[in-house]
Design a protein around this motif. Sequence first.
Motif: not given
Length: 282
Positions: A131-144
């Motif tokens: 698997s692969i996870a994009l930390q930038g997207i996860s961080r953006q959704r978390f902040r939103e």
Amino acid sequence: MILRHGHRERRLVISSVPPKADLARVLDLDLAPIDPPPAGLTLSERVASLLDLRIGDLAEVELLERAHQMVRVPVTSIVQSYVGLAVYMRTEALDRLVGGGPRISGVRVAIDPARLGDLYSAVKQTPAIASIALQGISRQRFRETIGENITIMTTVYTALAVIIAFGVVYNSARIQLSERARELAGLRVLGFTRSEVSSVLLIELAAIVALAQPLGWMLGYLFSWSVVRGFESDLFRIPFVVNRSTFALASLVVLAVATLSALIVRRRIDRLDLVRVLKTRD
């Protein structure tokens, strides 16, 4: 692995961190980046609190992949982490603890956002990558998500604060007006102007509001602290930070509401029926 200390335990993952890491850094309690010590466990502050561990204590580690082998490892440092229950070890130290030679289960890499398509194609052609996870997207959704929740909560609490502040100040002023209506009417009869008569009541009201500000700051600080602590979980924590501007904004809201209440009461004072007030109190 399962980390134990006395009767307390948590099922956790030990993350290996190489020296001079820059994509995933370990932060000390002052939020400064550090390298994990050459040996021993580095625990996040929450893990240390949950298991009642301090630097120098021996933690019991049950290696689930090694037939539940039990080893005792000292705690060498405690760091800050606001996401998850973090446990770190230097890569070489973790390899010695687990045994079986060096190995990795995941890596962190920097990628060019313009070449995400090439990355996805390469991952699909590499069966060894699960698997692969994009930390930038996860961080953006978390902040939103957090930003949306905080906005809603702030709006609700501000509305409630305005309503309560207006009600308290206005009712207090009305009670004082009803109790001192005869005195105020007498001052008008004696020749005092409307502004002078109003100032007798409004100055007292302003003094009460001003003296209430420090108490309000303290209660607001404690309430905010309790809300932040209520958000704490094993998944994430929110740092408790209160800026001086927050106290100033809170006071401005209260002063604005108090001013509105004072203007309404001032209007009622100006419209006092002097004859009726003096007659009904005789």
